[in-house]
Design a protein around this motif. Structure first.
Motif, PDB file in Angstrom:
ATOM      1  N   VAL A  26      11.014   8.724  16.016  1.00  0.00           N
ATOM      2  CA  VAL A  26      11.110   7.281  16.597  1.00  0.00           C
ATOM      3  C   VAL A  26      10.177   6.368  15.754  1.00  0.00           C
ATOM      4  CG1 VAL A  26      11.090   8.601  18.794  1.00  0.00           C
ATOM      5  CG2 VAL A  26       8.698   8.003  17.760  1.00  0.00           C
ATOM      6  N   SER A  27       9.600   6.649  14.733  1.00  0.00           N
ATOM      7  CA  SER A  27       9.035   5.505  13.782  1.00  0.00           C
ATOM      8  C   SER A  27       8.168   4.592  14.892  1.00  0.00           C
ATOM      9  CB  SER A  27      10.007   4.873  13.239  1.00  0.00           C
ATOM     10  OG  SER A  27      11.031   5.194  12.547  1.00  0.00           O
ATOM     11  N   PRO A  28       6.971   5.104  15.348  1.00  0.00           N
ATOM     12  CA  PRO A  28       5.973   4.450  16.187  1.00  0.00           C
ATOM     13  C   PRO A  28       5.246   3.428  15.179  1.00  0.00           C
ATOM     14  CG  PRO A  28       5.176   6.714  15.726  1.00  0.00           C
ATOM     15  CD  PRO A  28       6.517   6.638  15.163  1.00  0.00           C
ATOM     16  N   ASP A  29       4.507   2.432  16.071  1.00  0.00           N
ATOM     17  CA  ASP A  29       3.654   1.694  15.290  1.00  0.00           C
ATOM     18  C   ASP A  29       2.152   2.226  15.309  1.00  0.00           C
ATOM     19  OD1 ASP A  29       5.480  -0.680  15.140  1.00  0.00           O
ATOM     20  OD2 ASP A  29       5.253  -1.003  17.284  1.00  0.00           O
ATOM     21  N   ARG A  64       4.156  11.300   3.466  1.00  0.00           N
ATOM     22  CA  ARG A  64       5.509  11.086   3.797  1.00  0.00           C
ATOM     23  C   ARG A  64       5.594   9.499   3.708  1.00  0.00           C
ATOM     24  NH1 ARG A  64       7.767  15.171   8.459  1.00  0.00           N
ATOM     25  NH2 ARG A  64       6.894  17.093   7.472  1.00  0.00           N
ATOM     26  N   GLY A  65       4.825   8.556   3.551  1.00  0.00           N
ATOM     27  CA  GLY A  65       4.958   7.204   3.537  1.00  0.00           C
ATOM     28  C   GLY A  65       5.013   6.650   4.791  1.00  0.00           C
ATOM     29  N   ALA A  66       4.690   7.446   6.002  1.00  0.00           N
ATOM     30  CA  ALA A  66       4.979   6.915   7.354  1.00  0.00           C
ATOM     31  C   ALA A  66       4.113   5.360   7.506  1.00  0.00           C
ATOM     32  CB  ALA A  66       4.426   7.847   8.449  1.00  0.00           C
ATOM     33  N   ALA A  67       4.735   4.548   8.258  1.00  0.00           N
ATOM     34  CA  ALA A  67       4.347   3.306   8.278  1.00  0.00           C
ATOM     35  C   ALA A  67       3.320   3.067   9.327  1.00  0.00           C
ATOM     36  CB  ALA A  67       5.301   2.255   8.598  1.00  0.00           C
ATOM     37  N   ALA A  68       3.206   4.234  10.531  1.00  0.00           N
ATOM     38  CA  ALA A  68       2.430   4.005  11.493  1.00  0.00           C
ATOM     39  C   ALA A  68       0.992   4.229  11.142  1.00  0.00           C
ATOM     40  CB  ALA A  68       2.810   5.507  12.365  1.00  0.00           C
ATOM     41  N   ARG A  69       0.054   3.383  11.860  1.00  0.00           N
ATOM     42  CA  ARG A  69      -1.407   3.215  11.833  1.00  0.00           C
ATOM     43  C   ARG A  69      -1.879   4.713  12.548  1.00  0.00           C
ATOM     44  NH1 ARG A  69      -2.456  -0.274   7.924  1.00  0.00           N
ATOM     45  NH2 ARG A  69      -1.276  -2.344   8.221  1.00  0.00           N
ATOM     46  N   ALA A 119      -5.740  -1.510  15.759  1.00  0.00           N
ATOM     47  CA  ALA A 119      -5.199  -0.589  14.483  1.00  0.00           C
ATOM     48  C   ALA A 119      -3.862  -1.123  14.257  1.00  0.00           C
ATOM     49  CB  ALA A 119      -5.214   0.645  15.161  1.00  0.00           C
ATOM     50  N   HIS A 120      -3.277  -1.589  15.044  1.00  0.00           N
ATOM     51  CA  HIS A 120      -1.884  -2.211  14.784  1.00  0.00           C
ATOM     52  C   HIS A 120      -1.627  -3.268  13.698  1.00  0.00           C
ATOM     53  CE1 HIS A 120       1.949  -4.606  15.618  1.00  0.00           C
ATOM     54  NE2 HIS A 120       2.561  -3.481  15.200  1.00  0.00           N
ATOM     55  N   ARG A 121      -2.944  -4.066  13.935  1.00  0.00           N
ATOM     56  CA  ARG A 121      -2.985  -4.987  12.972  1.00  0.00           C
ATOM     57  C   ARG A 121      -3.387  -4.719  11.521  1.00  0.00           C
ATOM     58  NH1 ARG A 121      -5.181  -7.605  17.442  1.00  0.00           N
ATOM     59  NH2 ARG A 121      -7.483  -7.362  16.860  1.00  0.00           N
ATOM     60  N   GLY A 122      -3.788  -3.303  11.329  1.00  0.00           N
ATOM     61  CA  GLY A 122      -4.250  -2.641  10.164  1.00  0.00           C
ATOM     62  C   GLY A 122      -5.954  -3.065  10.104  1.00  0.00           C
ATOM     63  N   GLU A 123      -6.582  -3.206  11.205  1.00  0.00           N
ATOM     64  CA  GLU A 123      -8.107  -3.059  11.204  1.00  0.00           C
ATOM     65  C   GLU A 123      -8.670  -1.889  11.505  1.00  0.00           C
ATOM     66  OE1 GLU A 123      -9.008  -6.367  14.135  1.00  0.00           O
ATOM     67  OE2 GLU A 123      -7.640  -7.994  13.131  1.00  0.00           O
ATOM     68  N   MET A 132       6.643  -8.055  27.618  1.00  0.00           N
ATOM     69  CA  MET A 132       6.100  -9.605  27.628  1.00  0.00           C
ATOM     70  C   MET A 132       6.782 -10.585  26.400  1.00  0.00           C
ATOM     71  SD  MET A 132       1.941 -10.180  26.588  1.00  0.00           S
ATOM     72  CE  MET A 132       1.490  -9.296  27.970  1.00  0.00           C
ATOM     73  N   SER A 133       7.115 -11.721  26.977  1.00  0.00           N
ATOM     74  CA  SER A 133       8.118 -12.527  26.182  1.00  0.00           C
ATOM     75  C   SER A 133       7.170 -13.033  25.246  1.00  0.00           C
ATOM     76  CB  SER A 133       8.437 -13.976  27.068  1.00  0.00           C
ATOM     77  OG  SER A 133       9.193 -14.550  26.337  1.00  0.00           O
ATOM     78  N   GLY A 134       7.775 -12.991  23.984  1.00  0.00           N
ATOM     79  CA  GLY A 134       7.252 -13.689  22.866  1.00  0.00           C
ATOM     80  C   GLY A 134       6.165 -12.607  21.973  1.00  0.00           C
ATOM     81  N   GLN A 135       5.751 -11.550  22.492  1.00  0.00           N
ATOM     82  CA  GLN A 135       4.890 -10.736  21.817  1.00  0.00           C
ATOM     83  C   GLN A 135       5.803  -9.460  21.741  1.00  0.00           C
ATOM     84  OE1 GLN A 135       0.822 -10.901  23.454  1.00  0.00           O
ATOM     85  NE2 GLN A 135       0.846  -8.659  23.295  1.00  0.00           N
ATOM     86  N   GLN A 136       5.289  -9.019  20.417  1.00  0.00           N
ATOM     87  CA  GLN A 136       5.824  -7.541  20.036  1.00  0.00           C
ATOM     88  C   GLN A 136       5.068  -6.555  20.965  1.00  0.00           C
ATOM     89  OE1 GLN A 136       5.023  -6.556  15.921  1.00  0.00           O
ATOM     90  NE2 GLN A 136       5.908  -4.335  16.356  1.00  0.00           N
ATOM     91  N   VAL A 137       6.038  -5.640  21.402  1.00  0.00           N
ATOM     92  CA  VAL A 137       5.317  -4.620  22.072  1.00  0.00           C
ATOM     93  C   VAL A 137       5.099  -3.456  21.456  1.00  0.00           C
ATOM     94  CG1 VAL A 137       5.999  -2.605  23.782  1.00  0.00           C
ATOM     95  CG2 VAL A 137       7.006  -5.081  24.227  1.00  0.00           C
ATOM     96  N   ILE A 138       4.180  -2.723  21.507  1.00  0.00           N
ATOM     97  CA  ILE A 138       3.536  -1.684  20.287  1.00  0.00           C
ATOM     98  C   ILE A 138       4.008  -0.534  20.660  1.00  0.00           C
ATOM     99  CG2 ILE A 138       1.676  -0.762  19.285  1.00  0.00           C
ATOM    100  CD1 ILE A 138       0.067  -3.259  19.578  1.00  0.00           C
ATOM    101  N   LYS A 139       4.709   0.165  19.719  1.00  0.00           N
ATOM    102  CA  LYS A 139       5.364   1.510  20.140  1.00  0.00           C
ATOM    103  C   LYS A 139       4.488   2.661  19.914  1.00  0.00           C
ATOM    104  CE  LYS A 139       8.365   0.376  17.193  1.00  0.00           C
ATOM    105  NZ  LYS A 139       9.619   0.348  16.083  1.00  0.00           N
ATOM    106  N   LEU A 140       4.161   3.589  20.640  1.00  0.00           N
ATOM    107  CA  LEU A 140       3.045   4.461  20.564  1.00  0.00           C
ATOM    108  C   LEU A 140       3.698   6.037  20.574  1.00  0.00           C
ATOM    109  CD1 LEU A 140       0.374   3.093  22.997  1.00  0.00           C
ATOM    110  CD2 LEU A 140       0.344   2.874  20.642  1.00  0.00           C
TER     111      LEU A 140
END
Length: 213
Positions: A51-54, A77-82, A123-127, A1-9
C-alpha cells in the motif's frame, strides 16, 4: 480535506484492541487515512510493500519479527515511509536501537490524541518527534561518559543470575567453567559501576539491558 494531502497510514501492533483503537482514532480526522494494519513485523513488510504508506506506526515488541528489525528491513528495502514508534517501553535497550535503525520518532502509548496527530504530521514532514521521557534518555546518553557496553556473554551470565542461577548452574547452562563465569561477572561489575551480583542485576534491569523473566 480540500487542498491538503491526506496522510496514508499503516498501523503495526500485535494487540488487535490497540490497532482497533488507533484506527478508530484516525478515522475521525480527515487529515489521515489508514490503508492497512499488521500484527507483526513480517506482516508489516508485506502490507507496506502493498500500500506504500506515508507513515508507519510501529510497535517494538512483537512476535515473528520485532519492530527494530522491521525498521531496519524497511530502510534496507528503500521504503519511503517514515516510521513513528508507538510503544509502551522507554528503556535504553528499546529506544536507542529503534532510533539507530531509522525511526523518525518515538512516542509512548499514553501520548494524548492531539499530540499523536501532531507527531504523525511532523514525522510525515521528516521531523524527529520524541516523547519527553525518550528525549530525556537520549540526552542522558549524550551527557554521560561513554562506557564499554556489556558483551553478549556478560549479558547471558547476568540474565541467568537474575533468574536465580548460581555460578555453577550458570556455567553448566552456558557450557563454560565457573572461573569464566566469575570473570564475566567481574567485568560486568566494572562496566556497570557496581560491586556485587545484586547491584549488577538491579542496574542491568533498570537500564533495560536484561529482563528478569
Amino acid at each position: 480535506m480540500s487542498g491538503q494531502q491526506v496522510i496514508k497510514l499503516v498501523i503495526v501492533d500485535d494487540h488487535p484492541v490497540v490497532r482497533d483503537g488507533l484506527r478508530g482514532m484516525f478515522a475521525g480526522d480527515d487529515r489521515f487515512t489508514v490503508l492497512g494494519e499488521a500484527g507483526d513485523g513480517r506482516e508489516a513488510l508485506a502490507v507496506t510493500d502493498a500500500v506504500s504508506p506515508d507513515v508507519v506506526l510501529m510497535d517494538l515488541r512483537m512476535p515473528v519479527m520485532d519492530g527494530v528489525t522491521t525498521i531496519r528491513e524497511l530502510k534496507a528495502r528503500g521504503a519511503a515511509a517514515r516510521v513513528l514508534v508507538l510503544t509502551t517501553y522507554d528503556t535504553d535497550s528499546d529506544v536507542l536501537p529503534a532510533i539507530k535503525a531509522g525511526a523518525t520518532g518515538y512516542l509512548l502509548k499514553d501520548t494524548p490524541r492531539e499530540e499523536l496527530f501532531r507527531a504523525v504530521l511532523a514525522a510525515h514532514r521528516g521531523e524527529s518527534v520524541l516523547s519527553p521521557a525518550v528525549a530525556g534518555r537520549l540526552i542522558g546518553q549524550l551527557r554521560s561518559p561513554a562506557k564499554e557496553p556489556l558483551s553478549q556473554r556478560e549479558l547471558e551470565v547476568l540474565t541467568l543470575t537474575a533468574r536465580g542461577c548460581g555460578n555453577r548452574e550458570t556455567a553448566r547452562r552456558l557450557f563454560i567453567s565457573e572461573a569464566t563465569v566469575k570473570t564475566h561477572l567481574l567485568h560486568a561489575y566494572a562496566k556497570l559501576g557496581v560491586r556485587d551480583r545484586a547491584a549488577a542485576v538491579a542496574t542491568a534491569i533498570e537500564r533495560g539491558l536484561i529482563r528478569r523473566d
